[in-house]
Enzyme design. Structure first.
Site, PDB file in Angstrom:
ATOM      1  N   ARG A  44     -12.820   0.279  -7.813  1.00  0.00           N
ATOM      2  CA  ARG A  44     -11.503   0.587  -8.037  1.00  0.00           C
ATOM      3  C   ARG A  44     -10.293  -0.328  -7.794  1.00  0.00           C
ATOM      4  O   ARG A  44     -10.647  -0.967  -6.414  1.00  0.00           O
ATOM      5  CB  ARG A  44     -11.080   2.142  -7.373  1.00  0.00           C
ATOM      6  CG  ARG A  44      -9.676   2.762  -8.050  1.00  0.00           C
ATOM      7  CD  ARG A  44      -9.141   3.776  -6.960  1.00  0.00           C
ATOM      8  NE  ARG A  44      -8.509   3.359  -5.886  1.00  0.00           N
ATOM      9  CZ  ARG A  44      -7.662   4.420  -5.018  1.00  0.00           C
ATOM     10  NH1 ARG A  44      -7.536   5.277  -5.489  1.00  0.00           N
ATOM     11  NH2 ARG A  44      -7.110   3.763  -4.095  1.00  0.00           N
ATOM     12  N   TYR A  53       1.175   2.498  -4.183  1.00  0.00           N
ATOM     13  CA  TYR A  53       0.114   3.402  -3.844  1.00  0.00           C
ATOM     14  C   TYR A  53      -1.222   2.807  -3.885  1.00  0.00           C
ATOM     15  O   TYR A  53      -1.569   2.018  -4.578  1.00  0.00           O
ATOM     16  CB  TYR A  53      -0.093   4.686  -4.799  1.00  0.00           C
ATOM     17  CG  TYR A  53      -1.623   5.266  -4.593  1.00  0.00           C
ATOM     18  CD1 TYR A  53      -2.325   4.695  -5.582  1.00  0.00           C
ATOM     19  CD2 TYR A  53      -1.825   5.763  -3.518  1.00  0.00           C
ATOM     20  CE1 TYR A  53      -3.949   5.454  -5.342  1.00  0.00           C
ATOM     21  CE2 TYR A  53      -3.147   6.152  -3.310  1.00  0.00           C
ATOM     22  CZ  TYR A  53      -4.121   5.920  -4.355  1.00  0.00           C
ATOM     23  OH  TYR A  53      -5.545   6.197  -4.016  1.00  0.00           O
ATOM     24  N   ASP A  93      -6.147   3.910 -10.492  1.00  0.00           N
ATOM     25  CA  ASP A  93      -5.785   5.222 -10.430  1.00  0.00           C
ATOM     26  C   ASP A  93      -4.089   5.116 -10.334  1.00  0.00           C
ATOM     27  O   ASP A  93      -3.656   4.351  -9.476  1.00  0.00           O
ATOM     28  CB  ASP A  93      -6.136   5.781  -8.806  1.00  0.00           C
ATOM     29  CG  ASP A  93      -5.593   6.774  -8.344  1.00  0.00           C
ATOM     30  OD1 ASP A  93      -6.242   7.358  -7.466  1.00  0.00           O
ATOM     31  OD2 ASP A  93      -4.746   7.469  -9.149  1.00  0.00           O
ATOM     32  N   HIS A  96      -2.112   7.688  -9.843  1.00  0.00           N
ATOM     33  CA  HIS A  96      -1.669   8.470  -8.865  1.00  0.00           C
ATOM     34  C   HIS A  96      -0.551   9.502  -9.430  1.00  0.00           C
ATOM     35  O   HIS A  96       0.417   9.635  -8.509  1.00  0.00           O
ATOM     36  CB  HIS A  96      -1.317   7.653  -7.705  1.00  0.00           C
ATOM     37  CG  HIS A  96      -1.567   8.321  -6.526  1.00  0.00           C
ATOM     38  ND1 HIS A  96      -0.864   8.853  -5.536  1.00  0.00           N
ATOM     39  CD2 HIS A  96      -2.694   8.594  -5.991  1.00  0.00           C
ATOM     40  CE1 HIS A  96      -1.511   9.608  -4.560  1.00  0.00           C
ATOM     41  NE2 HIS A  96      -2.595   9.243  -4.729  1.00  0.00           N
ATOM     42  N   GLU A 143      -7.196   7.095 -13.857  1.00  0.00           N
ATOM     43  CA  GLU A 143      -6.968   8.026 -13.101  1.00  0.00           C
ATOM     44  C   GLU A 143      -5.870   8.705 -12.870  1.00  0.00           C
ATOM     45  O   GLU A 143      -4.956   7.789 -12.676  1.00  0.00           O
ATOM     46  CB  GLU A 143      -7.749   8.105 -11.873  1.00  0.00           C
ATOM     47  CG  GLU A 143      -7.683   9.144 -10.869  1.00  0.00           C
ATOM     48  CD  GLU A 143      -8.241   8.960  -9.544  1.00  0.00           C
ATOM     49  OE1 GLU A 143      -9.103   7.936  -9.336  1.00  0.00           O
ATOM     50  OE2 GLU A 143      -8.296   9.713  -8.806  1.00  0.00           O
ATOM     51  N   GLU A 169      -8.239  15.764  -8.575  1.00  0.00           N
ATOM     52  CA  GLU A 169      -8.183  15.603  -7.221  1.00  0.00           C
ATOM     53  C   GLU A 169      -7.330  16.618  -6.646  1.00  0.00           C
ATOM     54  O   GLU A 169      -7.557  17.146  -5.489  1.00  0.00           O
ATOM     55  CB  GLU A 169      -8.237  14.407  -6.606  1.00  0.00           C
ATOM     56  CG  GLU A 169      -6.852  13.850  -6.664  1.00  0.00           C
ATOM     57  CD  GLU A 169      -6.455  12.480  -6.331  1.00  0.00           C
ATOM     58  OE1 GLU A 169      -7.608  11.547  -6.700  1.00  0.00           O
ATOM     59  OE2 GLU A 169      -5.817  11.897  -5.382  1.00  0.00           O
ATOM     60  N   ARG A 224     -12.319  15.480 -11.248  1.00  0.00           N
ATOM     61  CA  ARG A 224     -12.349  14.920 -10.046  1.00  0.00           C
ATOM     62  C   ARG A 224     -12.257  15.420  -8.746  1.00  0.00           C
ATOM     63  O   ARG A 224     -11.859  15.250  -7.615  1.00  0.00           O
ATOM     64  CB  ARG A 224     -11.432  13.511 -10.076  1.00  0.00           C
ATOM     65  CG  ARG A 224     -11.289  12.830 -11.044  1.00  0.00           C
ATOM     66  CD  ARG A 224     -12.183  11.531 -10.560  1.00  0.00           C
ATOM     67  NE  ARG A 224     -11.210  10.963  -9.411  1.00  0.00           N
ATOM     68  CZ  ARG A 224     -11.681  10.659  -8.099  1.00  0.00           C
ATOM     69  NH1 ARG A 224     -12.938  10.977  -7.793  1.00  0.00           N
ATOM     70  NH2 ARG A 224     -11.083   9.966  -7.254  1.00  0.00           N
ATOM     71  N   GLU A 250     -16.937   8.716  -5.357  1.00  0.00           N
ATOM     72  CA  GLU A 250     -15.985   8.040  -4.724  1.00  0.00           C
ATOM     73  C   GLU A 250     -16.602   7.948  -3.503  1.00  0.00           C
ATOM     74  O   GLU A 250     -16.710   8.945  -2.711  1.00  0.00           O
ATOM     75  CB  GLU A 250     -14.552   8.699  -5.026  1.00  0.00           C
ATOM     76  CG  GLU A 250     -13.425   7.662  -4.321  1.00  0.00           C
ATOM     77  CD  GLU A 250     -12.145   8.389  -4.260  1.00  0.00           C
ATOM     78  OE1 GLU A 250     -11.960   9.673  -4.713  1.00  0.00           O
ATOM     79  OE2 GLU A 250     -11.104   7.596  -3.877  1.00  0.00           O
ATOM     80  N   TRP A 301       4.559  11.016  -5.429  1.00  0.00           N
ATOM     81  CA  TRP A 301       4.151   9.984  -4.468  1.00  0.00           C
ATOM     82  C   TRP A 301       2.394   9.519  -5.175  1.00  0.00           C
ATOM     83  O   TRP A 301       1.611  10.407  -5.417  1.00  0.00           O
ATOM     84  CB  TRP A 301       3.806  10.293  -3.032  1.00  0.00           C
ATOM     85  CG  TRP A 301       3.133   9.239  -2.183  1.00  0.00           C
ATOM     86  CD1 TRP A 301       3.479   7.876  -1.857  1.00  0.00           C
ATOM     87  CD2 TRP A 301       1.678   9.204  -1.978  1.00  0.00           C
ATOM     88  NE1 TRP A 301       2.703   7.407  -1.435  1.00  0.00           N
ATOM     89  CE2 TRP A 301       1.598   7.998  -1.424  1.00  0.00           C
ATOM     90  CE3 TRP A 301       0.772  10.175  -1.993  1.00  0.00           C
ATOM     91  CZ2 TRP A 301       0.154   7.599  -0.965  1.00  0.00           C
ATOM     92  CZ3 TRP A 301      -0.551   9.712  -1.584  1.00  0.00           C
ATOM     93  CH2 TRP A 301      -0.703   8.696  -0.813  1.00  0.00           C
TER      94      TRP A 301
HETATM   95  C1  CS2 Z   1      -6.643   8.885  -4.322  1.00  0.00           C
HETATM   96  C2  CS2 Z   1      -6.559   9.498  -2.879  1.00  0.00           C
HETATM   97  O1  CS2 Z   1      -8.846   8.226  -3.634  1.00  0.00           O
HETATM   98  C3  CS2 Z   1      -8.047   8.685  -4.420  1.00  0.00           C
HETATM   99  O2  CS2 Z   1      -8.349   8.799  -5.703  1.00  0.00           O
HETATM  100  O3  CS2 Z   1      -5.811   9.571  -5.117  1.00  0.00           O
HETATM  101  O4  CS2 Z   1      -7.058   8.809  -1.544  1.00  0.00           O
HETATM  102  C4  CS2 Z   1      -5.407  10.444  -2.330  1.00  0.00           C
HETATM  103  O5  CS2 Z   1      -4.357   9.300  -2.262  1.00  0.00           O
HETATM  104  C5  CS2 Z   1      -5.494  10.976  -0.953  1.00  0.00           C
HETATM  105  O6  CS2 Z   1      -6.370  11.688  -1.028  1.00  0.00           O
HETATM  106  C6  CS2 Z   1      -4.217  11.608  -0.552  1.00  0.00           C
HETATM  107  O7  CS2 Z   1      -4.263  12.193   0.704  1.00  0.00           O
HETATM  108 MG    MG Z   2      -7.004   9.539  -6.870  1.00  0.00          MG
END
Ligand code: CS2
Ligand code: MG
Length: 404
Positions: A149, A161, A212, A214, A238, A264, A285, A341, A404
């Protein structure tokens, strides 16, 4: 008398970062562990478990995994959301762990056995500038990884991020209040395609590259970015839009062939049913801990399999090695599990949670220990008590609060 759940205790500790662990003990002396960590809201889950779940677990049959899941999900009336589903996830993992120990089987065998020998993983590479980013990419490739990634800095922004100014990345800052970061989506969209293209040029066509976003783009911005990176041939893009706006992905999907991944922050199959059934994504995810444990993550991944969507469980450093173990066992036994991941952990976390699972040459393997194969080093956990830590809050340059 048949064995019963005799105790359920919750351990909140901070070996490098905060984790919430539930430990369930049966009347015949078996001990099961589950992860219930929600980054930045650990104490909420700990209270949910200590005050409302543990008391009603005592005396229950530890072998009744599905009935316990339904008891905690449907029996509470107020359902779904990260706190309750992480609590249920922790209990569920602990009960699968106990069943494996009782039957002397690794959990993947209880789930139907291996469909693959190892799990392909992807690691995180980040850099404020291209040379430092490529240096991290090269280190993962040298380690045998085939998927990476890629997250980069954005000119004009002090924070982005997934990018740190140190060698490691932990977004949750140890403080009594969240930090505030500034974000500008247009500068980000103007930057990322060229960075990803440069990384593709550097690594060649055989390496899987992931990125990502985010949850930070609106549908039009997401479609523009997804289309702009099509020449890069990403393994996936992502979280292009805020996950609760499932309709947004209909728009994005209509404008691009870039593979899309999301999930996620989802906690139940009902959060992503529309995305899966309409094939609006290519990868789901969900994290085993946040999606109600092994039992419900398997439900989600089974629905995904029916619709040609692949499973790629979330595996950041802010889920504990117990969740990673559960993810690996589930992934080894799930036909449509595509990739896992693995952000990695500091040494202290491996010390606090000794585990049978292994990572080498870009692959994760569950090991053959009964259950999930993870233990607790209570001395290490006691030596590192919980410390308040919060994920940042993001605002646009004009001060508007954003994702965020
Ligand atoms: C991120 C996460 O790994 C990822 O794909 O989106 O690390 C995410 O930022 C964290 O789990 C937030 O606590
Ligand atoms: Mg993520």
């Amino acid at each position: 008398m048949a064995d019963r759940i005799e105790s359920a205790d919750v351990i909140v500790a901070s070996p490098g970062r905060n984790y919430v662990t539930i430990r369930i003990t049966t009347s015949d002396g078996l001990v099961g562990l589950g992860d219930a960590t929600v980054n930045g809201r650990e104490l909420a889950v700990a209270s949910y478990l200590r005050d409302h779940v543990a008391p009603i677990l005592i005396g229950r049959d530890p072998n009744a995994i599905e009935d316990t899941w339904q008891y905690l999900y449907r029996g509470v009336y107020w359902r779904r959301g990260p706190i309750s589903m992480a609590a249920i996830g922790g209990v569920d993992m602990a009960l699968w762990d106990i069943l494996g120990k009782r039957t002397h089987q690794p959990v993947y065998q209880l789930l139907g056995g291996r469909v693959r020998q190892w799990l392909t993983t992807y690691r995180h590479a980040f850099g404020w500038d291209l040379p430092s980013l490529l240096d991290q990419v090269d280190r993962h490739l040298a380690d045998g990884c085939t998927h990476v990634r890629v997250q980069s800095g954005v000119p004009g922004l002090d924070t982005v991020y997934g990018v740190s100014r140190t060698a490691s990345y932990e977004p949750a800052g140890r403080a009594a209040r969240p930090s505030e970061e500034r974000w500008d989506a247009e500068r980000y969209i103007a930057t990322v395609p060229a960075v990803l293209a440069a990384v593709r040029e550097h690594v060649g066509d055989e390496i899987g590259l992931l990125h990502d976003a985010h949850h930070r783009l609106n549908p039009n911005q997401a479609a523009r970015l997804a289309r702009a990176v099509e020449p890069v041939g990403l393994y996936w893009l992502e979280d292009v839009t805020p996950a609760e706006d499932q309709a947004a992905l209909e728009f994005v999907r209509a404008h691009t062939t870039t593979p899309l991944a999301i999930g996620e922050v989802f906690n139940t199959v009902w959060d992503c049913q529309r995305l899966i059934e309409n094939r609006l994504i290519d990868y789901i995810r969900c994290a085993v801990v946040h999606a109600g444990g092994i039992s419900h993550a398997r439900t989600i991944f089974t629905l995904a399999q029916v619709h040609g969507v692949q499973a790629a469980p979330h595996g950041p450093s802010d889920v504990s090695p117990i969740t990673l173990a559960a993810s690996i066992h589930l992934g080894i036994a799930t036909h449509n599990a595509a990739i896992q991941e693995y952000m990695g952990y500091p040494d202290l976390v491996h010390e606090a949670f000794p585990h049978a699972w292994t990572f080498s040459s870009g692959h994760l393997e569950p090991g053959e220990a009964p259950g999930l194969g993870v233990d607790l080093d209570e001395d290490v956990l006691r030596a590192h008590p919980y410390t308040a830590a919060y994920l940042p809050v993001a605002r646009r340059l004009d001060g508007t609060l954003t994702d965020w």
